[in-house]
Write a protein that holds these residues in place. Sequence first.
Motif, PDB file in Angstrom:
ATOM      1  N   VAL A  14      -1.127  29.365  37.570  1.00 42.35           N
ATOM      2  CA  VAL A  14      -0.635  29.462  35.935  1.00 42.35           C
ATOM      3  C   VAL A  14      -1.509  28.767  35.092  1.00 42.35           C
ATOM      4  O   VAL A  14      -1.704  27.611  35.394  1.00 42.35           O
ATOM      5  N   SER A  15      -2.016  29.445  34.010  1.00 42.25           N
ATOM      6  CA  SER A  15      -2.926  28.830  33.145  1.00 42.25           C
ATOM      7  C   SER A  15      -2.667  29.240  31.780  1.00 42.25           C
ATOM      8  O   SER A  15      -1.957  30.269  31.422  1.00 42.25           O
ATOM      9  N   PHE A  16      -3.060  28.412  30.733  1.00 44.03           N
ATOM     10  CA  PHE A  16      -2.975  28.450  29.241  1.00 44.03           C
ATOM     11  C   PHE A  16      -4.302  28.029  28.853  1.00 44.03           C
ATOM     12  O   PHE A  16      -4.795  27.004  28.893  1.00 44.03           O
ATOM     13  N   ALA A  17      -4.803  29.023  28.119  1.00 47.37           N
ATOM     14  CA  ALA A  17      -6.065  28.614  27.447  1.00 47.37           C
ATOM     15  C   ALA A  17      -7.148  28.302  28.322  1.00 47.37           C
ATOM     16  O   ALA A  17      -8.010  27.674  28.083  1.00 47.37           O
ATOM     17  N   GLY A  18      -7.237  29.112  29.589  1.00 48.30           N
ATOM     18  CA  GLY A  18      -8.156  28.830  30.580  1.00 48.30           C
ATOM     19  C   GLY A  18      -7.992  27.413  31.393  1.00 48.30           C
ATOM     20  O   GLY A  18      -8.572  27.187  32.370  1.00 48.30           O
ATOM     21  N   LEU A  19      -6.901  26.627  31.064  1.00 56.79           N
ATOM     22  CA  LEU A  19      -6.768  25.590  31.928  1.00 56.79           C
ATOM     23  C   LEU A  19      -5.212  25.665  32.821  1.00 56.79           C
ATOM     24  O   LEU A  19      -4.243  25.888  32.208  1.00 56.79           O
ATOM     25  N   PRO A  20      -5.286  25.222  33.963  1.00 58.21           N
ATOM     26  CA  PRO A  20      -4.174  25.229  34.607  1.00 58.21           C
ATOM     27  C   PRO A  20      -3.048  24.293  34.127  1.00 58.21           C
ATOM     28  O   PRO A  20      -3.605  23.479  33.029  1.00 58.21           O
ATOM     29  N   ILE A  21      -1.893  24.550  34.063  1.00 60.92           N
ATOM     30  CA  ILE A  21      -0.860  23.793  33.524  1.00 60.92           C
ATOM     31  C   ILE A  21      -0.836  22.141  33.529  1.00 60.92           C
ATOM     32  O   ILE A  21      -0.597  21.360  32.564  1.00 60.92           O
ATOM     33  N   MET A  22      -1.183  21.884  34.757  1.00 59.90           N
ATOM     34  CA  MET A  22      -1.191  20.317  34.882  1.00 59.90           C
ATOM     35  C   MET A  22      -2.393  19.727  33.945  1.00 59.90           C
ATOM     36  O   MET A  22      -2.296  18.581  33.636  1.00 59.90           O
ATOM     37  N   TYR A  23      -3.402  20.466  34.110  1.00 58.61           N
ATOM     38  CA  TYR A  23      -4.816  19.927  33.316  1.00 58.61           C
ATOM     39  C   TYR A  23      -4.475  19.913  31.756  1.00 58.61           C
ATOM     40  O   TYR A  23      -4.485  18.916  31.045  1.00 58.61           O
ATOM     41  N   LEU A  24      -3.543  21.077  31.450  1.00 57.36           N
ATOM     42  CA  LEU A  24      -3.176  21.265  29.941  1.00 57.36           C
ATOM     43  C   LEU A  24      -2.219  19.756  29.574  1.00 57.36           C
ATOM     44  O   LEU A  24      -2.562  19.175  28.448  1.00 57.36           O
ATOM     45  N   THR A  47     -11.795  14.339  20.873  1.00 54.36           N
ATOM     46  CA  THR A  47     -11.481  14.021  22.182  1.00 54.36           C
ATOM     47  C   THR A  47     -10.662  15.310  22.689  1.00 54.36           C
ATOM     48  O   THR A  47     -10.804  15.703  23.664  1.00 54.36           O
ATOM     49  N   GLY A  48     -10.261  16.000  21.791  1.00 54.19           N
ATOM     50  CA  GLY A  48      -9.794  17.461  22.266  1.00 54.19           C
ATOM     51  C   GLY A  48     -10.903  18.385  22.649  1.00 54.19           C
ATOM     52  O   GLY A  48     -10.641  19.106  23.757  1.00 54.19           O
ATOM     53  N   GLY A  49     -11.914  18.548  21.956  1.00 51.38           N
ATOM     54  CA  GLY A  49     -12.805  19.335  22.354  1.00 51.38           C
ATOM     55  C   GLY A  49     -13.729  18.968  23.629  1.00 51.38           C
ATOM     56  O   GLY A  49     -13.708  19.766  24.576  1.00 51.38           O
ATOM     57  N   VAL A  50     -13.919  17.572  23.343  1.00 56.72           N
ATOM     58  CA  VAL A  50     -14.593  17.147  24.658  1.00 56.72           C
ATOM     59  C   VAL A  50     -13.713  17.236  26.000  1.00 56.72           C
ATOM     60  O   VAL A  50     -14.159  17.656  26.945  1.00 56.72           O
ATOM     61  N   GLY A  51     -12.600  16.784  25.704  1.00 55.73           N
ATOM     62  CA  GLY A  51     -11.660  16.864  26.892  1.00 55.73           C
ATOM     63  C   GLY A  51     -11.355  18.200  27.807  1.00 55.73           C
ATOM     64  O   GLY A  51     -11.221  18.522  28.825  1.00 55.73           O
ATOM     65  N   TYR A  52     -11.269  19.287  26.646  1.00 51.98           N
ATOM     66  CA  TYR A  52     -11.189  20.820  27.138  1.00 51.98           C
ATOM     67  C   TYR A  52     -12.268  21.058  27.852  1.00 51.98           C
ATOM     68  O   TYR A  52     -11.963  21.742  28.677  1.00 51.98           O
TER      69      TYR A  52
END
Length: 92
Positions: A14-24, A47-52
């Motif tokens: 399960v993912s949102f915006a290309g990231l699995p939920i736990m990563y998000l 941080t949001g951009g680099v972290g993503y």
Amino acid sequence: MERTPLFVGLTREVSFAGLPIMYLVVLIATVMLGFIITRSFVYLLITGGVGYVALRGLAAYDPKIISVFIATVQRTRMSPRLLRGEELVYRA
């Protein structure tokens, strides 16, 4: 049987915006906590951009690595010496 769209859809992470939920969850917690501490929108954006981007690359490498880390920390008993500040000792 394993190639049908239904099977693939039900077994996919399960993912949102290309990231699995736990990563998000990790990304949001890190970015928001840092934003609350620094009160800087520049920090929030950078941080949001680099972290993503970093977490998206990590998810492409292994989508379950954060879940494995959490399970390892939960199952590994820590020594009472750690709470006293003496040293970090893990035992299986």
